[in-house]
Enzyme design. Structure first.
Site, short mmCIF file in Angstrom:
data_model
loop_
_atom_site.label_atom_id
_atom_site.label_comp_id
_atom_site.label_asym_id
_atom_site.label_seq_id
_atom_site.Cartn_x
_atom_site.Cartn_y
_atom_site.Cartn_z
N CYS A 1 -2.51 -0.38 7.48
CA CYS A 1 -1.74 0.86 7.40
C CYS A 1 -1.83 1.64 8.71
CB CYS A 1 -2.20 1.69 6.22
SG CYS A 1 -1.82 0.88 4.64
N HIS B 1 0.86 -1.19 0.00
CA HIS B 1 0.00 0.00 0.00
C HIS B 1 0.89 1.24 0.00
CE1 HIS B 1 -3.91 -1.87 1.80
NE2 HIS B 1 -3.34 -2.69 0.92
N CYS C 1 -6.33 1.89 5.82
CA CYS C 1 -6.97 0.65 6.28
C CYS C 1 -6.36 0.24 7.63
CB CYS C 1 -6.77 -0.46 5.25
SG CYS C 1 -5.04 -1.01 5.11
N GLU D 1 0.84 3.90 1.76
CA GLU D 1 1.26 4.33 3.10
C GLU D 1 2.44 3.51 3.61
OE1 GLU D 1 -1.86 3.49 2.02
OE2 GLU D 1 -3.33 4.11 3.53
#
Length: 155
Positions: free
Chosen positions: A92, A59, A89, A61
């Site tokens: 993260c 991801h 999410c 992040e």
């Protein structure tokens, strides 16, 4: 009634949106993230790379956090701000807490998997060992547009 958003937050979010567009080249979900130092300088930047890397943890992040930790030679990222185009999410959010990032600014809300106010609110949970200042909805429509287009093209 929502509070006015700092123009500098919008400037940072526009940079994160630019980063999100880099995901178009690999067919990844267009999410972009930046880690900024206390003066607002970019320490690291990333876009989603799950498809490119065939890695479910890639991801934006997490990649930005990993790159910032490498740049600073530390797993702790105090005095930083994470700017991301989509509400983080749970995975993260966990990384944000682990890295001790004190502030997160995000754009679009994620009503299905958001863990920073929509579905869960892990970053401000008093039971956690670290709480984070959260500013959500910064340029939310501009952040949501590439995501909506991405998913509409796949339906």
């Amino acid at each position: 009634m929502s509070l006015p958003v700092s123009p500098v937050f919008e400037e940072w979010m526009r940079a994160a949106i630019t980063e999100a567009h880099r995901a178009d080249a690999t067919g990844d979900v267009p999410v972009g993230a930046l880690v900024l130092d206390a003066l607002g300088n970019v320490v690291s930047a990333a876009c989603n790379e799950r498809e490119a890397r065939q890695d479910p943890t890639a991801h934006a992040e997490l990649l930005a956090i990993r790159r910032a930790a490498r740049a600073w030679h530390s797993w702790q990222l105090p005095n930083t701000t994470l700017v991301v185009t989509l509400e983080p999410c749970a995975m993260c959010a966990g990384a944000i807490l682990a890295a001790r990032i004190p502030r997160v600014i995000f754009g679009a809300w994620d009503e299905k998997a958001g863990a920073v106010g929509s579905v869960h609110d892990l970053l401000r949970d008093r039971r956690m060992n670290h709480q984070v200042e959260v500013v959500g909805g910064v340029l939310a429509e501009a952040c949501a547009e590439p995501l909506q287009r991405f998913f509409a093209e796949r339906r």
